[in-house]
Write a protein that holds these residues in place. Structure first.
Motif, short mmCIF file in Angstrom:
data_model
loop_
_atom_site.label_atom_id
_atom_site.label_comp_id
_atom_site.label_asym_id
_atom_site.label_seq_id
_atom_site.Cartn_x
_atom_site.Cartn_y
_atom_site.Cartn_z
N VAL A 1 0.88 -1.18 0.00
CA VAL A 1 0.00 0.00 0.00
C VAL A 1 0.91 1.23 0.00
O VAL A 1 1.83 1.34 0.82
CB VAL A 1 -0.93 0.00 1.23
CG1 VAL A 1 -1.70 1.31 1.33
CG2 VAL A 1 -1.90 -1.17 1.17
N ILE A 2 0.63 2.16 -0.93
CA ILE A 2 1.57 3.27 -1.17
C ILE A 2 0.83 4.62 -1.20
O ILE A 2 -0.26 4.72 -1.76
CB ILE A 2 2.29 3.05 -2.53
CG1 ILE A 2 3.08 1.74 -2.49
CG2 ILE A 2 3.20 4.23 -2.88
CD1 ILE A 2 3.79 1.38 -3.79
N GLY A 3 1.46 5.64 -0.63
CA GLY A 3 0.91 6.99 -0.74
C GLY A 3 2.03 8.00 -0.64
O GLY A 3 3.11 7.70 -0.12
N ARG B 1 -1.77 -9.47 9.29
CA ARG B 1 -1.61 -9.65 7.84
C ARG B 1 -0.31 -9.04 7.36
O ARG B 1 0.13 -8.03 7.90
CB ARG B 1 -2.76 -8.95 7.11
CG ARG B 1 -3.81 -9.94 6.67
CD ARG B 1 -4.82 -9.28 5.83
NE ARG B 1 -4.85 -9.94 4.55
CZ ARG B 1 -5.97 -10.30 3.94
NH1 ARG B 1 -7.13 -10.03 4.48
NH2 ARG B 1 -5.93 -10.91 2.78
N GLU B 2 0.27 -9.64 6.32
CA GLU B 2 1.54 -9.11 5.84
C GLU B 2 1.28 -8.06 4.75
O GLU B 2 0.75 -8.40 3.68
CB GLU B 2 2.36 -10.26 5.28
CG GLU B 2 3.84 -10.06 5.51
CD GLU B 2 4.62 -11.30 5.14
OE1 GLU B 2 5.27 -11.26 4.09
OE2 GLU B 2 4.52 -12.31 5.88
N ILE B 3 1.62 -6.83 5.02
CA ILE B 3 1.46 -5.77 4.02
C ILE B 3 2.67 -4.84 4.13
O ILE B 3 3.06 -4.45 5.24
CB ILE B 3 0.19 -4.90 4.25
CG1 ILE B 3 -1.04 -5.76 4.55
CG2 ILE B 3 -0.08 -4.00 3.05
CD1 ILE B 3 -2.26 -4.95 4.96
N ASP B 4 3.24 -4.51 2.98
CA ASP B 4 4.34 -3.55 2.94
C ASP B 4 3.69 -2.17 2.76
O ASP B 4 2.97 -1.96 1.78
CB ASP B 4 5.24 -3.92 1.74
CG ASP B 4 6.39 -2.95 1.55
OD1 ASP B 4 6.74 -2.23 2.50
OD2 ASP B 4 6.93 -2.91 0.41
N VAL B 5 3.92 -1.26 3.69
CA VAL B 5 3.27 0.05 3.61
C VAL B 5 4.35 1.11 3.37
O VAL B 5 5.24 1.31 4.20
CB VAL B 5 2.46 0.35 4.89
CG1 VAL B 5 1.74 1.69 4.79
CG2 VAL B 5 1.44 -0.77 5.15
N LEU B 6 4.26 1.77 2.21
CA LEU B 6 5.35 2.64 1.75
C LEU B 6 4.91 4.10 1.63
O LEU B 6 3.94 4.41 0.92
CB LEU B 6 5.85 2.14 0.38
CG LEU B 6 6.87 3.02 -0.35
CD1 LEU B 6 8.17 3.17 0.44
CD2 LEU B 6 7.17 2.45 -1.74
N ALA B 7 5.65 4.98 2.30
CA ALA B 7 5.40 6.43 2.24
C ALA B 7 6.42 7.06 1.29
O ALA B 7 7.61 6.82 1.42
CB ALA B 7 5.55 7.03 3.64
N CYS B 8 5.94 7.89 0.35
CA CYS B 8 6.83 8.48 -0.66
C CYS B 8 6.93 9.99 -0.44
O CYS B 8 5.91 10.68 -0.35
CB CYS B 8 6.26 8.22 -2.05
SG CYS B 8 5.95 6.48 -2.37
N GLU B 9 8.15 10.49 -0.39
CA GLU B 9 8.35 11.92 -0.13
C GLU B 9 9.38 12.50 -1.11
O GLU B 9 10.11 11.75 -1.76
CB GLU B 9 8.78 12.15 1.32
CG GLU B 9 10.08 11.47 1.70
CD GLU B 9 10.43 11.66 3.18
OE1 GLU B 9 9.57 12.06 3.98
OE2 GLU B 9 11.59 11.40 3.53
N PRO B 10 9.47 13.83 -1.22
CA PRO B 10 10.46 14.42 -2.13
C PRO B 10 11.85 14.45 -1.50
O PRO B 10 11.97 14.71 -0.30
CB PRO B 10 9.93 15.84 -2.35
CG PRO B 10 8.98 16.11 -1.26
CD PRO B 10 8.59 14.84 -0.60
#
Ligand code: PLP
Length: 474
Positions: free
Chosen positions: A279-281, A304-313
């Motif tokens: 899950v990405i934002g 539950r296994e979930i990779d949670v990814l935060a994207c920044e500049p």
């Protein structure tokens, strides 16, 4: 299976897997709008640190916050209840654009030749064009209910300012927006949209407040920052009884209101016969990311296994290179102290086009979840992000906001890495807004004029000196 019982969804989902496999859009009925917001504070393995009064160093109480916020929102800020009912009046306004669609990005998948499945939740269908009105209408509603007549706020790219102007117009409140100067100049059309919804708007730093005047005296050419604009809006609200302050991100209650996004996405992924591995934002203050990710993190915390990814500049790498510390939310030190990843309250990020990601701090709830290893973060350069945005618009058709393009770029990286490793992932990202008011940014992109700014270590060290001497998190 996702555990959404109690969140108010009808559970009957009659789509067959075969049909879902060839479908592009996954839509919910208006009657399937979530009836409650999800409060992750009830499930977090480590509670976030208390907000402190800068004078006393003690936790702030409701009375400290009352001049700025209505009691209902102060209650939500500290609530430990897992779910909070959405008022009927707010649901009625949500129904103007919610539930928002969830798409399978088949054409993007084909273009990058990935074996992974990519889904995105599209928040750009709201009247102002982003996720921001999910909290704007709730905040305007509670303020009106408690007798406030006027709201003041800051805005970066103009998405939040237009969302609050829209909400105030529909609910019947006056609104004053302090817009970061660089965006005010780069995005004159957002400015007009804010005015069309009846709000007053000034570039920040402005001469309307003491904070603004002080900054202009020292830096007459200041491009502004969210930290500076927050100082101005807080000062405005603190100085008038009829006015409350409204923040478009960072605070617990703002993230709470955004959880309608993830709750809908859970139901829509079920319609698609899928569940995300990733899950990405994108993350500015963190509200659209939290809105999508928190209901999925509830599943992750439950095992539950979930990779949670935060994207920044890379120009404002708060989560990847900032320190976890107590800091002010604004430049002029008018707000309480919050424990979060920060680059220092007087840090002014380079004027990249993703104006909404130019913030020195991040939501304390997200910071704590990063510390606990439940969320990871990556930072990207502007040219790479725009290349992904242009690829996305040429395949899926939607021209993304530069902020949201960070999530697209993160998604493409995850898909490519999975292909290299011979893996197949199901990826879900939040397309938090469209870029129709960001054409100046795309003009610069096509003219080859986008600058790649990665912050140097010396500037981070300098900016972090501003937090020396402040209390340390426990
Ligand atoms: C479209 C869009 N996405 C993301 C953001 C970043 O804010 P947040 O991190 O609170 O979602 C903004 C902020 O203005 C925005 O306009």
């Amino acid at each position: 299976m996702p555990t959404r019982n109690g969140l108010g969804y009808p559970r009957e989902v009659h789509e067959t897997r075969a049909r879902a496999a060839s479908q592009t859009k996954f839509l919910l009925e208006e009657s399937q709008l979530p009836r409650r917001w999800y409060n992750i504070r009830a499930d977090m393995p480590t509670a976030s640190q208390p907000v402190l009064h800068p004078g006393t160093g003690q936790p702030v109480g409701p009375d400290d916050l009352a001049p700025l916020f209505p009691m209902a929102l102060i209650g939500q800020e500290v609530s430990e209840e897992p779910e909070i009912e959405i008022p009927e009046e707010v649901l009625e306004l949500y129904s103007l654009w919610r539930p928002t669609p969830l798409f399978r990005a088949r054409r993007l998948e084909e273009a990058i030749g990935t074996r992974s499945r990519i889904f995105y939740k599209y928040e750009g269908v709201s009247p102002p064009g982003s996720h921001k009105p999910n909290t704007a209408v709730a905040q305007a509603f509670y303020n009106k209910q408690e007798g406030r007549r006027r709201l003041s706020t800051e805005t970066g790219a103009g998405q939040w300012g237009s969302a609050l102007a829209f909400a105030c117009r529909l609910i019947g409140l006056e609104c004053k927006v302090y817009m970061v100067r660089i965006s005010y100049e780069q995005k004159p059309n957002r400015r007009s949209l804010i005015q069309a919804w009846g709000a007053e708007i000034v570039p920040s730093p402005s001469t309307d407040t003491q904070s603004g005047r002080a900054i202009l005296e020292e830096h007459p050419d200041s491009p502004g920052s969210l930290g500076i604009a927050i100082s101005e809006a807080v000062e405005d609200a603190a100085g008038r009884d009829d006015t409350a302050y409204s923040l478009g991100s960072v605070l617990n209650h703002v993230l709470l209101h955004q959880t309608v996004i993830g709750q809908e996405a859970l139901a829509q992924m079920e319609l698609a016969g899928a569940f995300p591995d990733v899950v990405i934002g994108c993350v500015g203050g963190g509200s659209n990311f939290a809105g999508l990710a928190f209901p999925f993190l509830r599943e992750k915390i439950a095992g539950r296994e979930i990779d949670v990814l935060a994207c920044e500049p890379a120009a404002c790498p708060t989560l990847t290179r900032g320190h976890f510390a107590y800091d002010f939310g604004d430049t002029s030190k008018l707000t309480p102290l919050v424990a979060m990843h920060t680059l220092g309250h007087d840090f002014v990020p380079a004027p990249i086009h993703a104006g909404g990601l130019r913030y020195h701090g991040v939501a304390p709830l997200i910071s704590q979840l990063v510390l606990d290893g439940l969320i990871r973060a990556e930072a990207y350069l502007q040219n790479d992000v725009f290349a992904s945005a242009v690829l996305f618009s040429g395949t899926e058709g939607i021209l993304p906001a530069p902020e949201a393009a960070h999530a697209i770029h993160g998604t493409i990286r995850v898909a490519k890495k999975a292909d290299e490793a011979g893996d197949e992932r199901t990826i879900l990202f939040n397309l938090s807004g469209h870029g129709h008011f960001d054409m100046g940014a795309y003009d610069s992109c096509f003219a080859g004029k986008l600058e790649d700014v990665a912050l140097d270590e010396g500037e981070i060290e300098r900016a972090l000196r501003a937090i020396e001497g402040l209390p340390a998190p426990a």
